[in-house]
Motif scaffolding. Structure first.
Motif, PDB file in Angstrom:
ATOM      1  N   GLY A 262       0.832  -1.211   0.000  1.00 29.19           N
ATOM      2  CA  GLY A 262       0.000   0.000   0.000  1.00 29.19           C
ATOM      3  C   GLY A 262       0.861   1.253   0.000  1.00 29.19           C
ATOM      4  O   GLY A 262       0.335   2.370  -0.075  1.00 29.19           O
ATOM      5  N   GLY A 263       2.187   1.087   0.100  1.00 33.07           N
ATOM      6  CA  GLY A 263       3.109   2.230   0.079  1.00 33.07           C
ATOM      7  C   GLY A 263       3.551   2.690   1.452  1.00 33.07           C
ATOM      8  O   GLY A 263       4.261   3.680   1.573  1.00 33.07           O
ATOM      9  N   GLY A 264       3.154   1.970   2.486  1.00 34.29           N
ATOM     10  CA  GLY A 264       3.557   2.342   3.842  1.00 34.29           C
ATOM     11  C   GLY A 264       4.816   1.615   4.276  1.00 34.29           C
ATOM     12  O   GLY A 264       5.131   0.536   3.767  1.00 34.29           O
ATOM     13  N   ILE A 265       5.546   2.233   5.201  1.00 34.18           N
ATOM     14  CA  ILE A 265       6.668   1.576   5.871  1.00 34.18           C
ATOM     15  C   ILE A 265       6.622   1.977   7.346  1.00 34.18           C
ATOM     16  O   ILE A 265       6.487   3.157   7.665  1.00 34.18           O
ATOM     17  CB  ILE A 265       8.045   1.985   5.305  1.00 34.18           C
ATOM     18  N   LEU A 266       6.719   0.983   8.218  1.00 32.96           N
ATOM     19  CA  LEU A 266       6.892   1.223   9.652  1.00 32.96           C
ATOM     20  C   LEU A 266       8.356   0.967   9.969  1.00 32.96           C
ATOM     21  O   LEU A 266       8.891  -0.096   9.641  1.00 32.96           O
ATOM     22  CB  LEU A 266       6.006   0.275  10.466  1.00 32.96           C
ATOM     23  N   ALA A 267       9.030   1.944  10.558  1.00 33.93           N
ATOM     24  CA  ALA A 267      10.437   1.790  10.928  1.00 33.93           C
ATOM     25  C   ALA A 267      10.604   2.078  12.414  1.00 33.93           C
ATOM     26  O   ALA A 267       9.854   2.869  12.990  1.00 33.93           O
ATOM     27  CB  ALA A 267      11.317   2.727  10.104  1.00 33.93           C
ATOM     28  N   VAL A 268      11.602   1.433  13.004  1.00 33.47           N
ATOM     29  CA  VAL A 268      11.828   1.529  14.446  1.00 33.47           C
ATOM     30  C   VAL A 268      13.256   1.980  14.709  1.00 33.47           C
ATOM     31  O   VAL A 268      14.205   1.380  14.190  1.00 33.47           O
ATOM     32  CB  VAL A 268      11.583   0.164  15.131  1.00 33.47           C
ATOM     33  N   ALA A 269      13.395   3.039  15.498  1.00 32.83           N
ATOM     34  CA  ALA A 269      14.704   3.455  15.999  1.00 32.83           C
ATOM     35  C   ALA A 269      14.736   3.069  17.475  1.00 32.83           C
ATOM     36  O   ALA A 269      14.193   3.792  18.324  1.00 32.83           O
ATOM     37  CB  ALA A 269      14.902   4.963  15.827  1.00 32.83           C
ATOM     38  N   PRO A 270      15.315   1.917  17.817  1.00 34.05           N
ATOM     39  CA  PRO A 270      15.257   1.424  19.202  1.00 34.05           C
ATOM     40  C   PRO A 270      15.776   2.457  20.206  1.00 34.05           C
ATOM     41  O   PRO A 270      16.836   3.046  20.028  1.00 34.05           O
ATOM     42  CB  PRO A 270      16.142   0.181  19.164  1.00 34.05           C
ATOM     43  N   GLY A 271      14.952   2.678  21.240  1.00 32.39           N
ATOM     44  CA  GLY A 271      15.308   3.647  22.268  1.00 32.39           C
ATOM     45  C   GLY A 271      15.017   5.086  21.893  1.00 32.39           C
ATOM     46  O   GLY A 271      15.148   5.986  22.728  1.00 32.39           O
ATOM     47  N   LYS A 272      14.598   5.313  20.649  1.00 32.11           N
ATOM     48  CA  LYS A 272      14.393   6.683  20.164  1.00 32.11           C
ATOM     49  C   LYS A 272      12.951   6.964  19.738  1.00 32.11           C
ATOM     50  O   LYS A 272      12.282   7.806  20.317  1.00 32.11           O
ATOM     51  CB  LYS A 272      15.321   6.969  18.979  1.00 32.11           C
TER      52      LYS A 272
END
Length: 309
Positions: A262-272
């Protein structure tokens, strides 16, 4: 943490000339109607502050990003036993490849390719009707985002059901190897509906915040998973979250992430922070082209890459 709004605004302005690049996922008819020039971005830090730009409050179909949430649910229900049915290795193949499945005895490489996510849906279905399992997934996502308005887009679910021939093939193949234990129609009913969940970038970033905060949701105070499990889900997102483009995403962005067609991205910056971007045009690997650029710019400006600044 510093005010990230100027950074988010700067990224949005820099990418405006490139909005519309890539190809919308027109093989799911309902997604073919989405305006390719849409762009949203939301960053929610571990203190609960939200920074956003563009169409960050317009719902879109999260598609395969839902696989992060169903994996989390399945681990909660079955623990490490799920790895008897699905692997933890990068695929190196297309997200809907059947060749690899045959070569490896029907066991999918990881929970983020289609076959792996279908196997996870089968695990969630244990002891439930399809309707109950779908309800459990939606309730879990609402719990994570602390937002009761999140819902499934029924038109997208119907569109997936009507055109999901490759997924039916994958599921029947796995059933023949005993990887699936429920009727294929029931498992795929769950799978198609989880992919048809619609969320905004803001809701999506909030729902992924527990992965940035060692398993806790710092906004609600709820413990979602253990610190160790959050770390392991992040590891899988980093190595497998972008199909056969996962290595390139790790190289350019350096953050655990999960894309959807669908064009989405979930990204994670651990601790941030937890970050969600949406730009419907996809690159050759089926990942958001402009969304990936936005995350690369964010990682460069913040130094958030897990590999160092």
């Amino acid at each position: 943490m510093t005010d990230l709004q100027p950074v988010v605004d700067e990224i949005y302005e820099a990418l405006k000339p490139r909005l519309g690049e890539g190809r919308v996922a027109d093989y799911i008819p309902q997604l073919a109607h989405v305006d390719p020039k849409k762009f949203g971005m939301a960053v929610v830090d571990v203190e609960g502050r939200v920074f956003r730009a563009g169409d960050s409050d317009e719902p879109f179909s999260i598609q395969s990003i839902s696989k992060v949430f169903t994996l989390t649910l399945a681990l909660g229900k079955h623990g490490e036993a799920i790895w008897n049915r699905v692997g933890r290795e990068p695929s190196g193949s297309s997200f809907n490849s059947i060749v690899q499945l045959e070569h490896e005895g029907g066991k999918p490489r990881n929970p983020f390719i289609n076959a792996g996510a279908i196997a996870v849906s089968d695990l969630i279905l244990a002891g439930h009707t399809p309707r109950e399992a779908i309800g459990e997934i939606v309730r879990f996502v609402r719990f994570l985002a602390d937002d009761e308005t999140i819902a499934i887009d029924p038109a997208v679910a119907r569109s997936e059901q009507a055109t999901g021939f490759r997924n039916f093939a994958l599921a029947n193949f796995m059933r023949s190897f005993g990887i699936l234990t429920h009727p294929v129609e029931h498992v795929l009913g769950v799978y198609f509906h989880q992919c048809a969940i619609a969320m905004t970038c803001t809701q999506l970033a909030r729902s992924g915040l527990f992965l940035a905060a060692a398993g806790h949701n710092p906004i609600t105070g709820h413990l979602v998973v253990s610190k160790q499990r959050a770390r392991r889900i992040n590891a899988l997102m980093l190595t497998c979250g972008h199909y056969d483009g996962s290595g390139d995403f790790a190289y350019r962005v350096g953050l655990p992430g999960k894309s959807g067609v669908g064009g989405g991205i979930l990204a994670v910056a651990p601790g941030k922070a937890s970050v969600a971007v949406w730009a419907p045009g996809l690159n050759e690997n089926g990942n958001s082209l402009v969304g990936s650029l936005a995350l690369e710019m964010l990682a460069n400006r913040t130094g958030w890459s897990v590999f160092g600044q």
